[in-house]
Design a protein around this motif. Structure first.
Motif, PDB file in Angstrom:
ATOM      1  N   CYS A  87       0.837  -1.210   0.000  1.00  0.00           N
ATOM      2  CA  CYS A  87       0.000   0.000   0.000  1.00  0.00           C
ATOM      3  C   CYS A  87       0.866   1.252   0.000  1.00  0.00           C
ATOM      4  O   CYS A  87       0.482   2.279  -0.567  1.00  0.00           O
ATOM      5  CB  CYS A  87      -0.951  -0.009   1.198  1.00  0.00           C
ATOM      6  SG  CYS A  87      -0.135   0.041   2.816  1.00  0.00           S
ATOM      7  N   ARG A 144      -4.153   1.033   6.324  1.00  0.00           N
ATOM      8  CA  ARG A 144      -3.607   0.604   5.035  1.00  0.00           C
ATOM      9  C   ARG A 144      -4.579   0.838   3.864  1.00  0.00           C
ATOM     10  O   ARG A 144      -4.495   0.170   2.840  1.00  0.00           O
ATOM     11  CB  ARG A 144      -3.182  -0.864   5.084  1.00  0.00           C
ATOM     12  CG  ARG A 144      -1.959  -1.090   5.961  1.00  0.00           C
ATOM     13  CD  ARG A 144      -1.584  -2.562   6.046  1.00  0.00           C
ATOM     14  NE  ARG A 144      -0.275  -2.737   6.639  1.00  0.00           N
ATOM     15  CZ  ARG A 144      -0.023  -2.680   7.940  1.00  0.00           C
ATOM     16  NH1 ARG A 144      -1.015  -2.432   8.778  1.00  0.00           N
ATOM     17  NH2 ARG A 144       1.200  -2.854   8.410  1.00  0.00           N
ATOM     18  N   MET A 181      -5.545   2.781   0.781  1.00  0.00           N
ATOM     19  CA  MET A 181      -4.775   3.604  -0.142  1.00  0.00           C
ATOM     20  C   MET A 181      -5.390   4.974  -0.354  1.00  0.00           C
ATOM     21  O   MET A 181      -4.681   5.970  -0.481  1.00  0.00           O
ATOM     22  CB  MET A 181      -4.616   2.878  -1.484  1.00  0.00           C
ATOM     23  CG  MET A 181      -3.604   1.752  -1.457  1.00  0.00           C
ATOM     24  SD  MET A 181      -3.416   0.970  -3.068  1.00  0.00           S
ATOM     25  CE  MET A 181      -2.973   2.394  -4.081  1.00  0.00           C
TER      26      MET A 181
END
Length: 204
Positions: free
Chosen positions: A87, A133, A135
């Motif tokens: 990520c 995490r 994005m």
């Protein structure tokens, strides 16, 4: 996730900046290769550094456990340890053109990211756990951080240049102290900027 897209993007960005600067095709191609080389070499250098840090960390933990048996220790590490997360790599890839774009359109900004574009992953590494995490969240947060860094860097570029002069850092002949800055630097954070301003106020 492979790193080939990062190298391709770096080549395109380098060539694009050369075109915007009005350079001839030869110089544009040379700049494209230079930017791509930075993108290739910087992660490799970080990887070697992290390997060395992990050895020290493991040895330190081993020694502490012998001295204090039965106790657990949390040893602080560098953010480079998180760079390998998919990520982080993917979001850093997206932030490179985004950071370049906002540096052009932001009113009052005088700092244009270049080599430090490859270091954006360091900026967003610490926010990944807080963004779970995700994005999209990391990308939005990264844009906010980059914006702060650009304005702080523009405001403190003169001081940064003076510091470089006093440290006898040789700059290219076409670079003046007012143009010197760095996107990824501790003085570009809100706390770093505030501390410098407090120091200026006390000094005056």
């Amino acid at each position: 996730m492979t790193t080939e897209p990062l190298y391709t993007l770096a080549t395109i960005l380098g060539a694009g900046m050369g075109v915007l600067a009005g350079w001839n095709p030869g110089k544009c191609a040379y700049l494209a290769v230079q930017v791509a080389a930075v993108m290739v070499l910087l992660p490799k250098m970080v990887e070697i550094t992290v390997e060395g840090v992990m050895i020290v960390r493991d040895q330190a933990e081993s020694v502490l456990k012998k001295i204090f048996p039965g106790r657990e220790f949390n040893i602080g590490m560098d953010t480079a340890l998180l760079i390998g997360e998919p990520c982080i790599i993917a979001t850093g890839l997206l932030l490179i053109p985004a950071a370049l774009f906002i540096s052009i359109i932001l009113p009052g900004n005088r700092m244009l990211p270049f080599v430090d574009l490859a270091s954006i992953v360091f900026v967003i590494s610490m926010v990944a756990p807080f963004c779970k995490r995700n994005m999209f969240r990391i990308f939005i947060t990264g844009l906010f951080i980059v914006t702060i860094a650009l304005y702080a860097g523009s405001n403190l570029s003169g001081i940064y240049g003076v510091a470089a002069d006093k440290a006898n850092v040789k700059l290219p002949s076409n670079v003046t102290s007012t143009e010197l800055g760095n996107l990824v630097s501790s003085y570009n954070t809100p706390v770093g900027w505030a501390l410098i301003k407090i120091g200026e106020f006390i000094g005056n």
